[in-house]
Design a protein around this motif. Sequence first.
Motif, mmCIF file in Angstrom:
data_model
loop_
_atom_site.group_PDB
_atom_site.id
_atom_site.type_symbol
_atom_site.label_atom_id
_atom_site.label_comp_id
_atom_site.label_asym_id
_atom_site.label_seq_id
_atom_site.Cartn_x
_atom_site.Cartn_y
_atom_site.Cartn_z
ATOM 1 N N LEU A 123 45.314 89.314 30.362
ATOM 2 C CA LEU A 123 44.641 89.928 29.224
ATOM 3 C C LEU A 123 45.125 91.366 29.074
ATOM 4 N N PRO A 124 46.041 91.632 28.134
ATOM 5 C CA PRO A 124 46.537 92.997 27.942
ATOM 6 C C PRO A 124 45.438 93.914 27.408
ATOM 7 N N ASP A 125 45.613 95.203 27.646
ATOM 8 C CA ASP A 125 44.730 96.171 26.999
ATOM 9 C C ASP A 125 44.882 96.093 25.484
ATOM 10 N N LEU A 126 46.123 95.853 25.057
ATOM 11 C CA LEU A 126 46.428 95.808 23.631
ATOM 12 C C LEU A 126 47.585 94.855 23.402
ATOM 13 N N THR A 127 47.447 93.994 22.411
ATOM 14 C CA THR A 127 48.605 93.252 21.924
ATOM 15 C C THR A 127 48.988 93.836 20.574
ATOM 16 N N ILE A 128 50.280 93.860 20.317
ATOM 17 C CA ILE A 128 50.796 94.374 19.056
ATOM 18 C C ILE A 128 51.683 93.301 18.432
ATOM 19 N N ALA A 129 51.715 93.248 17.129
ATOM 20 C CA ALA A 129 52.532 92.237 16.441
ATOM 21 C C ALA A 129 52.929 92.764 15.078
ATOM 22 N N SER A 130 54.211 92.717 14.776
ATOM 23 C CA SER A 130 54.684 93.112 13.450
ATOM 24 C C SER A 130 55.384 91.932 12.791
ATOM 25 N N TYR A 131 54.836 91.507 11.666
ATOM 26 C CA TYR A 131 55.398 90.436 10.845
ATOM 27 C C TYR A 131 55.564 89.130 11.627
ATOM 28 N N TRP A 132 54.681 88.917 12.600
ATOM 29 C CA TRP A 132 54.663 87.642 13.312
ATOM 30 C C TRP A 132 53.710 86.667 12.641
ATOM 31 N N PHE A 133 52.581 87.163 12.176
ATOM 32 C CA PHE A 133 51.588 86.274 11.576
ATOM 33 C C PHE A 133 52.046 85.720 10.235
ATOM 34 N N CYS A 134 52.890 86.431 9.514
ATOM 35 C CA CYS A 134 53.366 85.899 8.234
ATOM 36 C C CYS A 134 54.233 84.656 8.446
ATOM 37 N N GLU A 135 54.821 84.534 9.632
ATOM 38 C CA GLU A 135 55.645 83.373 9.936
ATOM 39 C C GLU A 135 54.893 82.338 10.771
ATOM 40 N N ASN A 136 53.671 82.678 11.147
ATOM 41 C CA ASN A 136 52.829 81.782 11.931
ATOM 42 C C ASN A 136 51.405 81.824 11.373
ATOM 43 N N ASP A 137 51.307 81.659 10.054
ATOM 44 C CA ASP A 137 50.012 81.860 9.407
ATOM 45 C C ASP A 137 48.980 80.798 9.792
ATOM 46 N N HIS A 138 49.430 79.667 10.368
ATOM 47 C CA HIS A 138 48.462 78.658 10.812
ATOM 48 C C HIS A 138 47.577 79.183 11.935
ATOM 49 N N VAL A 139 48.069 80.195 12.667
ATOM 50 C CA VAL A 139 47.289 80.772 13.766
ATOM 51 C C VAL A 139 46.077 81.525 13.233
ATOM 52 N N ILE A 140 46.198 82.080 12.026
ATOM 53 C CA ILE A 140 45.120 82.887 11.451
ATOM 54 C C ILE A 140 43.846 82.071 11.290
ATOM 55 N N THR A 141 43.983 80.802 10.949
ATOM 56 C CA THR A 141 42.817 79.961 10.676
ATOM 57 C C THR A 141 42.483 79.023 11.833
ATOM 58 N N ASN A 142 43.118 79.239 12.981
ATOM 59 C CA ASN A 142 42.845 78.412 14.154
ATOM 60 C C ASN A 142 42.274 79.314 15.248
ATOM 61 N N PRO A 143 40.954 79.338 15.410
ATOM 62 C CA PRO A 143 40.335 80.272 16.362
ATOM 63 C C PRO A 143 40.869 80.147 17.787
ATOM 64 N N ALA A 144 41.171 78.929 18.228
ATOM 65 C CA ALA A 144 41.658 78.748 19.596
ATOM 66 C C ALA A 144 43.026 79.384 19.780
ATOM 67 N N LEU A 145 43.922 79.181 18.802
ATOM 68 C CA LEU A 145 45.250 79.788 18.881
ATOM 69 C C LEU A 145 45.166 81.295 18.723
ATOM 70 N N PHE A 146 44.326 81.749 17.808
ATOM 71 C CA PHE A 146 44.167 83.183 17.580
ATOM 72 C C PHE A 146 43.708 83.878 18.858
ATOM 73 N N ASP A 147 42.776 83.251 19.558
ATOM 74 C CA ASP A 147 42.252 83.820 20.789
ATOM 75 C C ASP A 147 43.351 83.991 21.840
ATOM 76 N N LEU A 148 44.335 83.098 21.845
ATOM 77 C CA LEU A 148 45.435 83.197 22.806
ATOM 78 C C LEU A 148 46.262 84.458 22.591
ATOM 79 N N MET A 149 46.332 84.915 21.357
ATOM 80 C CA MET A 149 47.246 86.000 21.004
ATOM 81 C C MET A 149 46.658 87.388 21.218
ATOM 82 N N VAL A 150 45.357 87.489 21.312
ATOM 83 C CA VAL A 150 44.699 88.796 21.294
ATOM 84 C C VAL A 150 44.347 89.246 22.709
#
Length: 238
Positions: free
Chosen positions: A150-177
């Motif tokens: 669990l990082p203190d901070l995750t950063i992402a630039s222009y990753w979600f625009c290419e993986n927009d399915h993660v935005i609406t999937n709470p389980a996947l979203f939780d993995l990224m944060v």
Amino acid sequence: MTYVDVQVRHLEGFAETLLKCNHLYHPNSDSIALLNAVNSRRQIEIFDYGRSADAFTRAFGMRNSLKCLRALSSLGGAIHQYERVCDLGCGSGAFSLAFAYLADNPDLELRGLDASESQLLLSRELMSTAGLPGRFAFERRNLPAQIGYLPDLTIASYWFCENDHVITNPALFDLMVGREMLIVDYEKIIERIAICLPRGFRILARNSALVEIPAALTNFVAQEWASVYSIHIGRTAD
């Protein structure tokens, strides 16, 4: 010193760091063709980074780093408190470079994850050339996936625009944060993240700004201003 003065100082200092890496950013025929093609379409773009990593970095790397720097500046002095940072879909290291520059922290442990080995090679060379304080590791990873800590901070630039399915999937979203996350992306993607934010997360800040490109970099960036949209989210208390 006013806020504007601080911004100018950061941009001018960061420009010097970017120029140290100019061999990775100097335009060539492939990057100019890519930049012209993208500008003519004016839409969200999905790139084949394996085949166009070098051209993409030369066309957009400096501009993206400057955008990320501007978004990170909204953290103020708190940026020095994040010691374990993960750059998701790090590409050629635009966000990693901006974070390491502003954090200026020898205790920083920053990991970059990306599916493209070509991009990772560029990110390793970029950070080695820049010579910024901290420890950096870049590894190949097909995301979304469990980060493993669990990082203190995750950063992402222009990753979600290419993986927009993660935005609406709470389980996947939780993995990224991590404990917090700072995202730089297209305005419509930032808006979608804000609307679809799953339970267990809250918006800490949301910003939009214009970045004035330092004169020393205009030959590389090919524009005088760039717009940046970002959202800073955190986990809610249990």
